[in-house]
Design an enzyme around this catalytic site. Structure first.
Site, PDB file in Angstrom:
ATOM      1  N   ARG A 310      17.601  -8.966  -5.765  1.00  0.00           N
ATOM      2  CA  ARG A 310      18.506  -8.226  -6.132  1.00  0.00           C
ATOM      3  C   ARG A 310      20.142  -8.718  -4.915  1.00  0.00           C
ATOM      4  O   ARG A 310      19.805  -9.195  -3.888  1.00  0.00           O
ATOM      5  CB  ARG A 310      18.932  -6.934  -5.357  1.00  0.00           C
ATOM      6  N   GLY A 401      18.825   2.365  -7.711  1.00  0.00           N
ATOM      7  CA  GLY A 401      18.774   3.172  -8.445  1.00  0.00           C
ATOM      8  C   GLY A 401      16.898   2.459  -8.957  1.00  0.00           C
ATOM      9  O   GLY A 401      16.355   3.216 -10.301  1.00  0.00           O
ATOM     10  N   GLU A 424      -7.564  17.275   4.328  1.00  0.00           N
ATOM     11  CA  GLU A 424      -8.229  16.771   5.558  1.00  0.00           C
ATOM     12  C   GLU A 424      -7.336  16.920   7.223  1.00  0.00           C
ATOM     13  O   GLU A 424      -7.533  16.253   8.606  1.00  0.00           O
ATOM     14  CB  GLU A 424      -8.774  15.193   5.670  1.00  0.00           C
TER      15      GLU A 424
END
Length: 517
Positions: A310, A401, A424
């Protein structure tokens, strides 16, 4: 293709031997080879395809999961896979299903709490999956408070049977995975009552469904509890509800490795110490910690790759925009999570060693380390699952997004993983148990009794409460001894402060609550 180029560029910048690191992560060259082979086996099989599971309804999702589980078992048998290989194959199928509880809880509990005769009978069937087991402990009214369970197992000496019964609405078993649709048997935890006396919670092997037509047996009401959080996620698991109406089982279906009931109804403790049950607890919790590293590593892998591909802002001369990974704000949020994934991986190895050490000590009737073991497993289960759940969500945010899309893998990963903060042992309840252990350790510092094991550092109380950090420059933090002392000083000072605050009130429970607030 541009994204692939960016990743290749980043990979070539690695300042360590990537192949060597793969072996370190796997634990050994053998483990890496097994993992790689099982991963390829699953990836090449169209039956294990999972691209559409966020888009199908619950019924179809569950049926698809049944097919995958059956196909996995078929391949395990066809290829004659070892137990290690079979475990890895199921891991890479990457879909919660009834087999998780069968192999992860039903079998280990029988191994830990059953007799040799019970092992021969029940484990033989379980290993061949001629019966399918689940673990029925949690009830609608009680989870963490196991001693508060309400299901009863009353012994009837006339018939030489236990009568399993759900006396209240809140005594319904609630949440066991594999119970809703698949399991034929369950290890049921109930209050053992014999000769007019309640001996507390014990385990019993109870058949739930017919092996002929899979219908519930008389006196048993069982079903699925419905859709859970998320899309596909944990909805592939048939978490169930179970109610008993005076169900009779043979006396020898009580797990009698630690205690037993005679034909006359007398309760006898076995020569085998009840503390041996701790071995199962450590085994389960070390598996949870290891799973945390796997889940967090998957999330950080997605976020790191996204951040490398990106590009946003930073272009002033017409060139490409800056990689998101280069922004310090992105690094400060992402890199600690990446480091945590590695830390959890290695602490999982340490817990595996602790499991083997505990079993060795228990077999020798040596129980001195149990308080520390309980605190370590409780604390690490709580810490790793909380950090991982929060870390997956942070990775989603780090992907902008795109992280919100199911196709990123992050929303489903979060929905699948977040129950680990509750099952647990609820994480806050477990941390309170750790706090009690630490406060008790602090209270003994002035008695001359030196703390040992993971709390040995508390013996340096005078130094650690007065020392100051000697770091002068950033590079000083690369010294492991400096980091270790900083953590020791911080941990001891917090424990001492908590102990002082708690000592100021008459009721210790109130003190713990006030300290939390």
């Amino acid at each position: 293709m541009e994204g692939v180029d960016h990743l290749d560029h980043e990979r070539r910048k690695a300042q360590f031997d990537v192949e060597a690191m793969k072996i370190v992560w796997a634990g050994s060259k053998h483990n890496l080879e097994v993992s790689d082979r099982m991963a390829r086996l699953v990836a090449s099989d169209p039956v294990f395809e999972k691209d559409n599971r966020q888009r199908i309804d619950r019924k179809e999702l569950f049926n698809n999961t049944l097919r995958k589980a059956a196909h996995a078992w078929k391949r395990i048998n066809e290829l004659r896979l070892t137990e290690e290989e079979a475990s890895k194959l199921r891991q890479f199928v990457d879909e919660p299903s009834y087999v998780d509880l069968h192999w992860g809880m039903f079998v280990p509990v029988i191994k830990a709490q059953g007799t040799d005769e019970q092992h021969k009978k029940w484990l033989t069937l379980a290993y061949k999956m001629q019966i399918i087991g689940c673990y029925a402990q949690t009830e609608l009214g009680h989870g963490s408070n196991v001693q508060g369970l309400e299901t009863t197992a009353t012994f009837d000496p006339k018939s030489d049977e236990f009568v399993i019964h759900s006396p209240t609405l809140t005594s319904n078993k609630w949440w066991p995975g594999g119970l809703g649709k698949a399991s034929t048997h369950a290890v049921v935890f109930a209050r053992l009552i014999t000769d007019g006396r309640d001996y507390g919670v014990h385990g019993f092997i109870v058949q739930l469904r017919s092996l002929e037509d899979h219908l519930p047996l008389p006196g048993i009401t069982v079903g699925d509890i419905g859709t859970k959080f998320g899309n596909g996620a944990y909805n592939s698991m048939d978490n169930g509800v179970l109610r008993f109406d005076h169900v009779h089982i043979p006396r020898d279906q009580m797990l009698m490795g630690l205690s037993q009931v005679t034909k006359e109804g007398k309760y006898l403790k076995s020569d085998v110490p009840r503390q041996l049950a701790y071995g199962t607890m450590v085994y389960v919790r070390q598996a949870i910690v290891s799973d945390a590293s796997l889940a967090l590593s998957r999330a950080t892998c997605i976020a790191v790759r996204y951040s490398a591909v990106r590009r946003q802002f930073g272009s002033h001369d017409g060139g490409p925009e800056s990689q998101v990974l280069d922004y310090t704000t992105q690094q400060s949020r992402l890199f600690p999570l990446l480091a945590s994934a590695y830390a959890f991986r290695f602490v999982g190895d340490w817990l595996n060693w602790l499991y083997m050490d505990v079993n060795r000590r228990l077999q020798a009737n040596e129980f001195s380390t149990l308080p520390e073991v309980h605190a370590c497993t409780a604390g690490l289960k709580s810490l790793t699952t909380s950090v991982t759940a929060d870390g997956i969500e942070e990775c989603r945010k780090l992907c902008g997004g795109h992280g919100y899309l199911c196709s990123s893998g992050l929303p489903e990963l979060f929905a699948v993983y977040v129950p680990a903060c509750t099952y647990e042992g609820d994480n806050i309840v477990l941390l309170l148990q750790v706090a009690r252990f630490l406060v008790k350790t602090v209270s003994q510092l002035g008695s001359g009794k030196q703390p040992t094991g993971t709390t040995a550092y508390m013996g340096k109380v005078e130094h650690l409460t007065q020392c100051t950090c000697d770091v002068q420059k950033a590079a000083d933090w690369l010294r492991p001894s400096t980091i270790l002392e900083a953590f020791e000083a911080r941990a001891l000072r917090m424990a001492v402060t908590a102990a002082k605050n708690i000592s100021m009130v008459s009721n210790p429970e109130e003190g713990f609550f006030c300290t939390l607030c």
